[in-house]
Write an enzyme that holds these catalytic residues in place. Structure first.
Site, PDB file in Angstrom:
ATOM      1  N   LYS A 173       2.980  11.272  -9.438  1.00  3.80           N
ATOM      2  CA  LYS A 173       1.647  11.322  -8.812  1.00  3.80           C
ATOM      3  C   LYS A 173       0.810  12.444  -9.429  1.00  3.80           C
ATOM      4  O   LYS A 173      -0.310  12.704  -9.001  1.00  3.80           O
ATOM      5  CB  LYS A 173       1.787  11.498  -7.316  1.00  3.80           C
ATOM      6  CG  LYS A 173       2.348  10.224  -6.687  1.00  3.80           C
ATOM      7  CD  LYS A 173       2.784  10.428  -5.292  1.00  3.80           C
ATOM      8  CE  LYS A 173       3.252   9.097  -4.717  1.00  3.80           C
ATOM      9  NZ  LYS A 173       3.773   9.276  -3.370  1.00  3.80           N
ATOM     10  N   ASN A 195      -5.748  12.397  -1.503  1.00  2.00           N
ATOM     11  CA  ASN A 195      -4.954  11.616  -0.532  1.00  2.00           C
ATOM     12  C   ASN A 195      -5.923  10.959   0.444  1.00  2.00           C
ATOM     13  O   ASN A 195      -7.158  11.120   0.324  1.00  2.00           O
ATOM     14  CB  ASN A 195      -3.968  12.551   0.188  1.00  2.00           C
ATOM     15  CG  ASN A 195      -2.909  11.805   0.986  1.00  2.00           C
ATOM     16  OD1 ASN A 195      -2.280  10.878   0.469  1.00  2.00           O
ATOM     17  ND2 ASN A 195      -2.730  12.167   2.240  1.00  2.00           N
ATOM     18  N   LYS A 196      -5.372  10.219   1.400  1.00  2.88           N
ATOM     19  CA  LYS A 196      -6.188   9.461   2.358  1.00  2.88           C
ATOM     20  C   LYS A 196      -7.346  10.286   2.906  1.00  2.88           C
ATOM     21  O   LYS A 196      -7.162  11.458   3.252  1.00  2.88           O
ATOM     22  CB  LYS A 196      -5.284   8.996   3.504  1.00  2.88           C
ATOM     23  CG  LYS A 196      -5.954   8.190   4.588  1.00  2.88           C
ATOM     24  CD  LYS A 196      -6.708   6.993   4.088  1.00  2.88           C
ATOM     25  CE  LYS A 196      -5.875   6.068   3.258  1.00  2.88           C
ATOM     26  NZ  LYS A 196      -6.681   5.042   2.545  1.00  2.88           N
ATOM     27  N   ARG A 199      -6.358  -1.052  -7.749  1.00  5.43           N
ATOM     28  CA  ARG A 199      -6.811   0.079  -6.926  1.00  5.43           C
ATOM     29  C   ARG A 199      -6.973   1.261  -7.864  1.00  5.43           C
ATOM     30  O   ARG A 199      -6.079   1.540  -8.658  1.00  5.43           O
ATOM     31  CB  ARG A 199      -5.811   0.426  -5.810  1.00  5.43           C
ATOM     32  CG  ARG A 199      -5.918  -0.494  -4.602  1.00  5.43           C
ATOM     33  CD  ARG A 199      -5.169   0.056  -3.407  1.00  5.43           C
ATOM     34  NE  ARG A 199      -6.022   0.838  -2.528  1.00  5.43           N
ATOM     35  CZ  ARG A 199      -5.580   1.436  -1.407  1.00  5.43           C
ATOM     36  NH1 ARG A 199      -4.319   1.355  -1.057  1.00  5.43           N
ATOM     37  NH2 ARG A 199      -6.416   2.121  -0.646  1.00  5.43           N
ATOM     38  N   CYS A 218      -2.210   9.655   8.050  1.00  6.10           N
ATOM     39  CA  CYS A 218      -2.048   8.350   7.410  1.00  6.10           C
ATOM     40  C   CYS A 218      -0.578   7.926   7.419  1.00  6.10           C
ATOM     41  O   CYS A 218       0.159   8.249   8.353  1.00  6.10           O
ATOM     42  CB  CYS A 218      -2.647   8.364   6.005  1.00  6.10           C
ATOM     43  SG  CYS A 218      -2.782   6.706   5.286  1.00  6.10           S
ATOM     44  N   ARG A 274       0.848  -1.195   0.000  1.00  3.68           N
ATOM     45  CA  ARG A 274       0.000   0.000   0.000  1.00  3.68           C
ATOM     46  C   ARG A 274       0.885   1.248   0.000  1.00  3.68           C
ATOM     47  O   ARG A 274       2.089   1.159   0.213  1.00  3.68           O
ATOM     48  CB  ARG A 274      -0.954  -0.011   1.202  1.00  3.68           C
ATOM     49  CG  ARG A 274      -0.303  -0.325   2.545  1.00  3.68           C
ATOM     50  CD  ARG A 274      -0.984   0.368   3.674  1.00  3.68           C
ATOM     51  NE  ARG A 274      -0.886   1.810   3.555  1.00  3.68           N
ATOM     52  CZ  ARG A 274       0.217   2.512   3.844  1.00  3.68           C
ATOM     53  NH1 ARG A 274       1.307   1.943   4.286  1.00  3.68           N
ATOM     54  NH2 ARG A 274       0.228   3.824   3.680  1.00  3.68           N
ATOM     55  N   GLY A 275       0.213   2.406  -0.203  1.00  3.07           N
ATOM     56  CA  GLY A 275       0.949   3.655  -0.359  1.00  3.07           C
ATOM     57  C   GLY A 275       1.214   3.832  -1.852  1.00  3.07           C
ATOM     58  O   GLY A 275       1.621   2.889  -2.538  1.00  3.07           O
ATOM     59  N   ALA A 276       0.945   5.059  -2.335  1.00  2.00           N
ATOM     60  CA  ALA A 276       0.946   5.288  -3.782  1.00  2.00           C
ATOM     61  C   ALA A 276       2.286   5.003  -4.458  1.00  2.00           C
ATOM     62  O   ALA A 276       2.337   4.464  -5.566  1.00  2.00           O
ATOM     63  CB  ALA A 276       0.512   6.729  -4.059  1.00  2.00           C
ATOM     64  N   ASP A 333      -1.754  10.647  -3.295  1.00  2.00           N
ATOM     65  CA  ASP A 333      -2.048   9.540  -4.220  1.00  2.00           C
ATOM     66  C   ASP A 333      -2.102  10.074  -5.642  1.00  2.00           C
ATOM     67  O   ASP A 333      -1.652   9.424  -6.585  1.00  2.00           O
ATOM     68  CB  ASP A 333      -3.361   8.857  -3.848  1.00  2.00           C
ATOM     69  CG  ASP A 333      -3.095   7.805  -2.785  1.00  2.00           C
ATOM     70  OD1 ASP A 333      -2.910   8.197  -1.617  1.00  2.00           O
ATOM     71  OD2 ASP A 333      -3.018   6.610  -3.132  1.00  2.00           O
TER      72      ASP A 333
END
Ligand code: RUB
Length: 308
Positions: free
Chosen positions: A230, A204-205, A59, A125, A16-18, A194
């Site tokens: 990004k 983002n989160k 995702r 996050c 996980r994490g962009a 993200d």
């Protein structure tokens, strides 16, 4: 890891994490090329296309995955033979992974310059780019405090506080709804990204936009740490960023609430450019208004030739 297991690991958030999911996508395509035993170009291109779709479906929100996967497949179908196709996938993937890791490192160095002794910083996050900035500033001898949100429902804030504490940083874990109360002690916010849209909005989160709102109200500086992969070329053509909705079980377990209760679980949100003081990229610190220009310079013209 092969393409199917990588896509599953991204979907289940094992990866996980962009930034990480982008590198994992590139690495799965590298694995595909290295282990390819077919003999003709058409079959390889069909397999590569299917792999690309599987990864992109894992995702939907982080454009880093889209940019990473497209950076790997770029130019492959124009190669004269299978050997050159495989070689290009390998070199594209290796280049993307190396550049991506180097971008995170550059952001740490550039972002650390914004941190001074005595700062009180909020993060949300778990972003490797934002955590990298904080760790680099600490390694340079700066002493400051960090408040990190829990980040419901996955609680990635636990990863953040442990990473920061392990590095020696004075860190306090707070629940998400404590952000506005804590903002009065803070003077800076650092978050990851993200996706950044062509007009400088941050995806983002979920909860990031509330942190930004509280920061704006308290006149606290709000920094986004984002590698240029990004930045989303599609948003230039008016595409909206898809906000991922995850399983409702992540919010309340089956049987915990009455059956007539509905649950909504969007996991990202959008922060308007007006709430962002600066975006720290590997190309330097920029204003949200400069995203388009930096995007064209960093991603190159071919990133704007939209293939599906
Ligand atoms: C993670 C998240 C992070 C960005 C940037 O969400 O929103 O802030 O992805 O991370 P999730 P990085 O846990 O749902 O993937 O800086 O590591 O790329």
């Amino acid at each position: 890891m092969d393409v199917a297991s990588t896509a599953e690991a991204i979907r289940s958030m094992e990866i996980r994490g962009a930034g990480r999911i982008a590198r994992a996508g590139a690495s799965a395509l590298l694995d595909l090329a290295q282990s390819y035993h077919g003999e003709d170009e058409a079959s390889f291109l069909a397999e590569l296309d299917a792999a690309k779709r599987t990864l992109l479906d894992s995702r939907p929100t982080a454009v880093s995955l889209w940019n990473g996967v497209h950076a790997v497949v770029r130019g492959v179908k124009d190669q004269p033979d299978l050997a050159s196709m495989l070689a290009l996938v390998e070199s594209n993937a290796q280049r993307f992974i190396t550049r991506s890791e180097e971008a995170v490192r550059q952001i740490s160095l550039i972002g650390a310059k914004r941190i001074q002794d005595g700062d009180v910083i909020i993060t949300h996050c778990n972003s490797s780019a934002a955590v990298g900035v904080l760790k680099e500033a600490y390694a340079q001898g700066k002493r400051f405090k960090v408040y990190a949100t829990e980040s419901r429902p996955w609680r990635q804030g636990i990863i953040t506080v442990n990473e920061l504490a392990e590095a020696g940083i004075d860190v306090t874990l707070i629940i998400d709804s404590a952000v506005r109360s804590v903002m009065k002690y803070a003077n800076k916010v650092f978050v990851g990204a993200d996706t950044v849209t062509s007009h400088g909005a941050l995806i983002n989160k979920v909860g990031t936009s509330q942190v930004a709102l509280a920061a704006k109200e308290a006149r606290v500086q709000f920094y986004v740490c984002a590698e240029t992969y990004k930045f989303s070329p599609m948003t230039l053509f008016g595409d909206m960023v898809t906000i991922e909705e995850r399983d409702t079980e992540e919010v309340a377990k089956d049987g915990e609430v009455r059956p007539e209760v509905k649950i909504f679980n969007p996991v990202f949100d959008s922060t308007p450019a007006a709430y962002i003081d600066a975006i720290i990229t590997e190309a330097g610190m920029i204003s949200p208004g400069s995203v388009y220009q930096v995007m064209v310079e960093s991603l190159g013209e071919e990133a704007f030739r939209m293939e599906d």
